[in-house]
Design an enzyme around this catalytic site. Structure first.
Site, short mmCIF file in Angstrom:
data_model
loop_
_atom_site.label_atom_id
_atom_site.label_comp_id
_atom_site.label_asym_id
_atom_site.label_seq_id
_atom_site.Cartn_x
_atom_site.Cartn_y
_atom_site.Cartn_z
N GLU A 129 -1.24 38.68 -9.53
CA GLU A 129 -0.61 39.76 -9.78
C GLU A 129 -0.64 40.55 -9.02
OE1 GLU A 129 -3.73 39.23 -12.97
OE2 GLU A 129 -2.55 40.25 -14.03
N GLU A 159 -4.20 33.11 -17.26
CA GLU A 159 -5.51 32.79 -17.88
C GLU A 159 -6.29 32.56 -19.62
OE1 GLU A 159 -3.50 34.73 -16.14
OE2 GLU A 159 -4.63 36.30 -14.83
N GLY A 167 -5.32 36.42 -11.09
CA GLY A 167 -5.14 37.67 -10.22
C GLY A 167 -4.23 37.30 -8.58
C1 LIG Z 1 -7.88 40.13 -11.76
C2 LIG Z 1 -8.25 40.12 -13.60
C3 LIG Z 1 -7.23 38.95 -14.75
C4 LIG Z 1 -6.89 37.83 -14.15
C5 LIG Z 1 -8.04 36.77 -14.16
C6 LIG Z 1 -7.56 35.57 -13.50
O1 LIG Z 1 -6.86 35.52 -11.87
S1 LIG Z 1 -8.80 34.24 -14.37
C7 LIG Z 1 -7.92 33.05 -12.54
C8 LIG Z 1 -6.85 32.45 -12.97
N1 LIG Z 1 -6.95 31.24 -11.88
C9 LIG Z 1 -6.61 29.98 -12.86
O2 LIG Z 1 -7.01 29.42 -13.48
C10 LIG Z 1 -6.98 28.67 -11.48
C11 LIG Z 1 -7.73 28.58 -11.50
N2 LIG Z 1 -7.82 27.00 -10.03
C12 LIG Z 1 -7.16 25.58 -10.66
O3 LIG Z 1 -6.65 25.46 -11.67
C13 LIG Z 1 -7.31 25.07 -9.83
O4 LIG Z 1 -8.29 24.95 -8.59
C14 LIG Z 1 -5.87 24.50 -8.77
C15 LIG Z 1 -4.79 23.76 -9.35
C16 LIG Z 1 -5.21 25.93 -8.26
C17 LIG Z 1 -6.28 24.07 -7.64
O5 LIG Z 1 -6.41 22.54 -8.04
P1 LIG Z 1 -6.63 21.06 -6.93
O6 LIG Z 1 -7.68 20.27 -7.47
O7 LIG Z 1 -6.52 21.55 -5.85
O8 LIG Z 1 -8.53 22.06 -6.47
P2 LIG Z 1 -9.87 22.54 -7.01
O9 LIG Z 1 -9.45 22.93 -8.34
O10 LIG Z 1 -11.05 21.42 -6.39
O11 LIG Z 1 -10.51 23.71 -5.79
C18 LIG Z 1 -11.22 24.16 -5.03
C19 LIG Z 1 -12.28 24.94 -4.97
O12 LIG Z 1 -11.69 25.79 -5.52
C20 LIG Z 1 -12.15 26.74 -6.56
N3 LIG Z 1 -11.87 27.25 -7.44
C21 LIG Z 1 -10.29 27.81 -7.97
N4 LIG Z 1 -9.64 28.21 -8.50
C22 LIG Z 1 -10.91 29.20 -8.63
C23 LIG Z 1 -11.51 30.40 -8.83
N5 LIG Z 1 -10.02 30.97 -9.34
N6 LIG Z 1 -12.35 31.04 -9.21
C24 LIG Z 1 -13.36 30.38 -8.61
N7 LIG Z 1 -13.31 28.75 -7.79
C25 LIG Z 1 -12.14 28.59 -8.21
C26 LIG Z 1 -12.47 25.41 -6.97
O13 LIG Z 1 -13.76 25.06 -8.59
C27 LIG Z 1 -13.62 24.42 -6.97
O14 LIG Z 1 -14.18 25.21 -5.69
P3 LIG Z 1 -15.37 23.84 -6.04
O15 LIG Z 1 -15.58 23.75 -7.68
O16 LIG Z 1 -15.50 22.52 -5.17
O17 LIG Z 1 -16.58 23.72 -5.38
#
Ligand SMILES: CCC/C=C/C(=O)SCCNC(=O)CCNC(=O)[C@H](O)C(C)(C)COP(=O)([O-])OP(=O)([O-])OC[C@H]1O[C@@H](n2cnc3c(N)ncnc32)[C@H](O)[C@@H]1OP(=O)([O-])[O-]
Length: 297
Positions: free
Chosen positions: A151, A171, A148
């Protein structure tokens, strides 16, 4: 966590202006304003630029990498609506932090969401505020712009990116698909093959790749992105707002229609500029060799 990082985060939470850690103090003396809208929990909203005519929204949920929870989207939508109604604001910049523009929709919030709740609750309807805004919106992207977050950036009219920014639609990795325009807007902007690769793999792509594909219009050093986006907003603000609105509508039409329909629409908009005082003023100023004085009428 490293102690200085704790201190840094504490400062960031308590003093909004220091939320731009890599932007120099001269940037603040030049651009910042005392009119920060302090009603928000997840964003910062203020008027910036020499004339205070650029609205700046900073996503400010650092602990979750600016994950786009409902509360954040609600505040973003509220801030955009306010800037849209504010006649002193001509352009809007949306940015995040140097680590993350936004790491996507909030996965934890979506975890137990149901299909029926999506329908009855109108999930994602508030996101449309950005794409429907009549004023130009510039995304100033540093760090992660995923799901998102990617997006949201693509919904904006222009993207300026830091050279280390990372884009992606991950996603599929978590068992869903892009739902806020990723499959549609990337396909329209970059073509089918690239859109398919991005959406079907979930792989991230660099700012340079986004630039090469036409998704991003310029790349800067990370600490210059917001400054340059504001300068761009100020440049756009020099023109007639009504003409800018007609022009934005016309470019957007290219994504909605075929060429013949689009050209017809553009011609009507062009004819329409002749019903404005600003068209007359703009051309008169050119002939009289002076700067135009637009009235937005
Ligand atoms: C709109 C319609 C469709 C869209 C759908 C989507 O977007 S689906 C989503 C698509 N996006 C993804 O799939 C990306 C998901 N994120 C990642 O893959 C990784 O966080 C990273 C690679 C961005 C950074 O890695 P890094 O090791 O540097 O950092 P870290 O991983 O330790 O994160 C730090 C804190 O942030 C938290 N947090 C982060 N993102 C989210 C989130 N989306 N949500 C909630 N929380 C999130 C994470 O849980 C952690 O909190 P905690 O647990 O400590 O309380």
């Amino acid at each position: 966590m490293f102690p200085s990082k704790v201190f840094y985060n504490l400062i960031k939470c308590t003093i909004p202006k220091l939320n731009y850690p890599t932007i120099s103090n001269s940037f603040f003396s030049f651009y910042s304003t005392s009119s920060t809208d302090s009603q928000y929990k997840y964003i910062l909203s203020e008027k910036v630029g020499n004339q205070k005519n650029v609205g700046l929204v900073t996503l400010n949920r650092p602990k979750a990498l600016n994950a786009l929870c409902d509360g954040l989207i609600n505040e973003l939508s509220n801030a955009i609506n306010k800037f849209e109604k504010d006649e002193t604001v001509s352009a809007i910049v949306i940015t995040g932090s140097e680590k993350a523009f936004a790491a996507g929709a909030d996965i934890k919030e979506m975890l137990n969401q149901t299909y029926s709740a999506n329908i009855t609750g109108g999930l994602l309807e508030e996101w449309d505020t950005v794409s429907k805004c009549k004023k130009p919106i510039i995304a100033a992207v540093n760090g992660y712009a995923l799901g998102g977050g990617c997006e949201l950036a693509i919904m904006c009219d222009i993207i300026y990116a830091g050279e280390t920014a990372k884009f992606g639609q991950p996603e599929v990795i978590i068992g869903t698909i892009p739902g806020a325009g990723g499959t549609q807007r990337i396909a329209r902007s970059c073509g089918k093959s690239f859109a398919m690769e991005v959406c079907l793999t979930g792989n991230q792509f660099t700012a340079q790749e986004a630039f090469n594909r036409g998704l991003v219009s310029k790349i800067f050093q990370p600490d210059k992105v917001v400054e340059e986006a504001i300068k761009l907003g100020e440049r756009i603000s020099q023109h007639s707002q009504i003409i800018i609105q007609l022009c934005k509508e016309s470019v957007n039409n290219a994504f909605e229609t075929g060429l013949a329909q689009g050209l017809k629409f553009e011609k009507k908009q062009f004819y329409g500029t002749f019903a404005t005082e600003d068209r007359k003023e703009g051309m008169t100023a050119f002939v009289e060799k002076r700067q135009p004085n637009f009235s937005n009428k």
